[in-house]
Design a protein around this motif. Structure first.
Motif, PDB file in Angstrom:
ATOM      1  N   ALA A 117       0.827  -1.206   0.000  1.00 55.95           N
ATOM      2  CA  ALA A 117       0.000   0.000   0.000  1.00 55.95           C
ATOM      3  C   ALA A 117       0.862   1.258   0.000  1.00 55.95           C
ATOM      4  N   ILE A 118       1.991   1.252   0.740  1.00 57.28           N
ATOM      5  CA  ILE A 118       2.912   2.401   0.745  1.00 57.28           C
ATOM      6  C   ILE A 118       3.498   2.613  -0.643  1.00 57.28           C
ATOM      7  N   LEU A 119       3.924   1.531  -1.279  1.00 58.32           N
ATOM      8  CA  LEU A 119       4.462   1.623  -2.646  1.00 58.32           C
ATOM      9  C   LEU A 119       3.456   2.260  -3.592  1.00 58.32           C
ATOM     10  N   GLU A 120       2.226   1.769  -3.550  1.00 52.27           N
ATOM     11  CA  GLU A 120       1.213   2.268  -4.480  1.00 52.27           C
ATOM     12  C   GLU A 120       0.873   3.722  -4.195  1.00 52.27           C
ATOM     13  N   ALA A 121       0.730   4.080  -2.926  1.00 52.52           N
ATOM     14  CA  ALA A 121       0.326   5.443  -2.569  1.00 52.52           C
ATOM     15  C   ALA A 121       1.420   6.460  -2.884  1.00 52.52           C
ATOM     16  N   THR A 122       2.673   6.128  -2.577  1.00 54.20           N
ATOM     17  CA  THR A 122       3.753   7.092  -2.847  1.00 54.20           C
ATOM     18  C   THR A 122       3.941   7.292  -4.339  1.00 54.20           C
ATOM     19  N   ASP A 123       3.774   6.238  -5.112  1.00 53.29           N
ATOM     20  CA  ASP A 123       3.902   6.400  -6.564  1.00 53.29           C
ATOM     21  C   ASP A 123       2.729   7.196  -7.131  1.00 53.29           C
ATOM     22  N   ARG A 124       1.536   6.921  -6.649  1.00 55.68           N
ATOM     23  CA  ARG A 124       0.353   7.594  -7.189  1.00 55.68           C
ATOM     24  C   ARG A 124       0.281   9.057  -6.771  1.00 55.68           C
ATOM     25  N   LEU A 125       0.682   9.359  -5.536  1.00 50.99           N
ATOM     26  CA  LEU A 125       0.523  10.717  -5.008  1.00 50.99           C
ATOM     27  C   LEU A 125       1.805  11.546  -5.060  1.00 50.99           C
ATOM     28  N   GLY A 126       2.950  10.883  -5.083  1.00 48.27           N
ATOM     29  CA  GLY A 126       4.199  11.586  -5.346  1.00 48.27           C
ATOM     30  C   GLY A 126       4.957  12.104  -4.151  1.00 48.27           C
ATOM     31  N   THR A 127       4.291  12.410  -3.035  1.00 49.41           N
ATOM     32  CA  THR A 127       4.977  12.944  -1.861  1.00 49.41           C
ATOM     33  C   THR A 127       4.639  12.123  -0.634  1.00 49.41           C
ATOM     34  N   LEU A 128       5.571  12.163   0.345  1.00 48.73           N
ATOM     35  CA  LEU A 128       5.344  11.445   1.596  1.00 48.73           C
ATOM     36  C   LEU A 128       4.126  11.977   2.325  1.00 48.73           C
ATOM     37  N   THR A 129       3.943  13.299   2.294  1.00 46.87           N
ATOM     38  CA  THR A 129       2.832  13.907   3.024  1.00 46.87           C
ATOM     39  C   THR A 129       1.494  13.407   2.489  1.00 46.87           C
ATOM     40  N   GLN A 130       1.329  13.449   1.180  1.00 41.98           N
ATOM     41  CA  GLN A 130       0.061  13.008   0.585  1.00 41.98           C
ATOM     42  C   GLN A 130      -0.161  11.509   0.783  1.00 41.98           C
ATOM     43  N   ALA A 131       0.928  10.730   0.639  1.00 42.17           N
ATOM     44  CA  ALA A 131       0.800   9.281   0.835  1.00 42.17           C
ATOM     45  C   ALA A 131       0.438   8.967   2.279  1.00 42.17           C
ATOM     46  N   ALA A 132       1.069   9.661   3.223  1.00 39.56           N
ATOM     47  CA  ALA A 132       0.774   9.430   4.645  1.00 39.56           C
ATOM     48  C   ALA A 132      -0.672   9.759   4.956  1.00 39.56           C
ATOM     49  N   ASN A 133      -1.165  10.886   4.417  1.00 37.86           N
ATOM     50  CA  ASN A 133      -2.565  11.260   4.646  1.00 37.86           C
ATOM     51  C   ASN A 133      -3.513  10.199   4.086  1.00 37.86           C
ATOM     52  N   ALA A 134      -3.196   9.701   2.890  1.00 44.84           N
ATOM     53  CA  ALA A 134      -4.072   8.710   2.252  1.00 44.84           C
ATOM     54  C   ALA A 134      -4.117   7.415   3.044  1.00 44.84           C
ATOM     55  N   LEU A 135      -2.987   7.084   3.696  1.00 47.18           N
ATOM     56  CA  LEU A 135      -2.901   5.825   4.438  1.00 47.18           C
ATOM     57  C   LEU A 135      -3.198   5.992   5.925  1.00 47.18           C
ATOM     58  N   CYS A 136      -3.599   7.220   6.308  1.00 47.05           N
ATOM     59  CA  CYS A 136      -3.900   7.525   7.716  1.00 47.05           C
ATOM     60  C   CYS A 136      -2.688   7.261   8.615  1.00 47.05           C
ATOM     61  N   LEU A 137      -1.511   7.687   8.149  1.00 53.36           N
ATOM     62  CA  LEU A 137      -0.271   7.569   8.905  1.00 53.36           C
ATOM     63  C   LEU A 137       0.342   8.947   9.077  1.00 53.36           C
ATOM     64  N   GLN A 179       3.711  11.325   8.712  1.00 53.55           N
ATOM     65  CA  GLN A 179       4.793  11.307   7.735  1.00 53.55           C
ATOM     66  C   GLN A 179       6.012  10.579   8.297  1.00 53.55           C
ATOM     67  N   SER A 180       6.274  10.780   9.604  1.00 51.68           N
ATOM     68  CA  SER A 180       7.434  10.116  10.200  1.00 51.68           C
ATOM     69  C   SER A 180       7.250   8.600  10.231  1.00 51.68           C
ATOM     70  N   ALA A 181       6.020   8.146  10.516  1.00 52.94           N
ATOM     71  CA  ALA A 181       5.757   6.705  10.530  1.00 52.94           C
ATOM     72  C   ALA A 181       5.938   6.104   9.149  1.00 52.94           C
ATOM     73  N   LEU A 182       5.509   6.841   8.117  1.00 47.92           N
ATOM     74  CA  LEU A 182       5.664   6.348   6.754  1.00 47.92           C
ATOM     75  C   LEU A 182       7.133   6.302   6.357  1.00 47.92           C
TER      76      LEU A 182
END
Length: 300
Positions: free
Chosen positions: A8-28, A30-33
């Motif tokens: 899920a991290i792989l897919e979200a970071t590739d789709r959204l491009g930034t750690l911040t957006q990926a973390a928000n999408a995964l309910c994490l 940024q530091s945890a991601l």
């Protein structure tokens, strides 16, 4: 070890491009991601991402892992949805055993609307249990038993679905055809066709001939209803079948149905299930579809 949340991290970071957006999408956070990324790369011994300014770019290994994630994540989602459907009793497999050979035609009429109303439930008709389904039901080899002769056990529940009359079937020009009903002694000279069941389970014997001490000249078991009624129509013998089934054949075969005894021989068809399955929605829905006077349940 690679786990689903890594995909899920792989897919979200590739789709959204930034750690911040990926973390928000995964309910994490940024530091945890970020920690998850570093831990995964450390476990695998290969870099999956590289920084490109504020964005993350997948390495060749990362792109390979992403392709796997894009295949697997939808399958995980589908599996979770299927399991939720199973949990709600909206999806599954209904294994049916038959102890009423002529009732296959009735079953086909019940199955069609049931399958339309419950698209995620499969039906499997187990023919090898057609003449001995009690053990199969108790042994979990089938989920539902269609029988005119229920054997009541504490673990089982039977529901009557319809009444029918068992009638004698003869050719239209048979010597008995002009009678309104027949008595056991009338069948003495006849060849009687039945399904291949032990005589103790055949109503024509157990409820008509045997109590009167009567018998027939010859008893011939046959498997196929069509063959049996063709032989009867051509004067080769007689048989006993549900009246509703005989009426289906009468427009194309020269047959006459006669009442067995002055009062007739009436039966009920039952659907049996295990008590433990009585709250499964699609099993209850099938029973309601089988009862002509009820409003069937529909999957929602």
């Amino acid at each position: 070890m690679l786990e689903r949340h890594h995909l899920a991290i792989l897919e979200a970071t590739d789709r959204l491009g930034t750690l911040t957006q990926a973390a928000n999408a995964l309910c994490l956070t940024q530091s945890a991601l970020s920690h998850g990324i570093k831990k995964l790369e450390g476990q695998l011994g290969v870099a999956l991402w590289e920084r490109d300014g504020r964005r993350l770019r997948l390495t060749a290994a990362g792109r390979h892992a992403l392709a796997f994630a894009q295949r697997m994540l939808p399958q995980f989602a589908d599996l979770e949805n299927d399991l939720a459907q199973y949990a709600k009793g909206l999806q599954g497999s209904l294994r049916i055993g038959m102890e009423c050979h002529p009732c296959y035609r009735w079953l086909v009429g019940v199955m069609q609307p049931f399958l339309s109303a419950w698209p995620k439930v499969d039906i499997d008709v187990r023919q090898r249990f057609q003449f001995g389904g009690l053990g199969a039901l108790l042994g979990h080899d089938i989920d539902l038993l269609v029988t005119p002769d229920p054997v009541y056990k504490r673990q089982l529940q039977y529901t009557p679905v319809f009444d029918y009359e068992l009638v004698l079937v003869v050719a239209a020009n048979h010597r008995l055809a002009d009678k309104t009903h027949v008595e056991p002694r009338d069948l003495g000279p006849e060849t009687l066709f039945t399904y291949p069941v032990e005589t103790a389970r055949l109503d024509i014997f157990s409820q008509f001939l045997n109590p009167a001490g009567a018998s027939v000249y010859r008893h011939t078991p046959l498997e196929a209803t069509d063959v049996m009624l063709q032989l009867v129509a051509n004067g080769r013998g007689i048989t006993a079948l549900p009246r509703w089934l005989v009426e289906e054949y009468q427009p194309r075969l020269s047959l006459k149905s006669l009442r067995l005894g002055q009062d007739g021989l009436f039966k009920q068809l039952f659907v049996g299930i295990r008590q433990s399955d009585r709250d499964v929605p699609y099993i209850q829905a099938f029973i309601q579809h089988a009862r002509p006077d009820s409003v069937p349940l529909v999957a929602t």
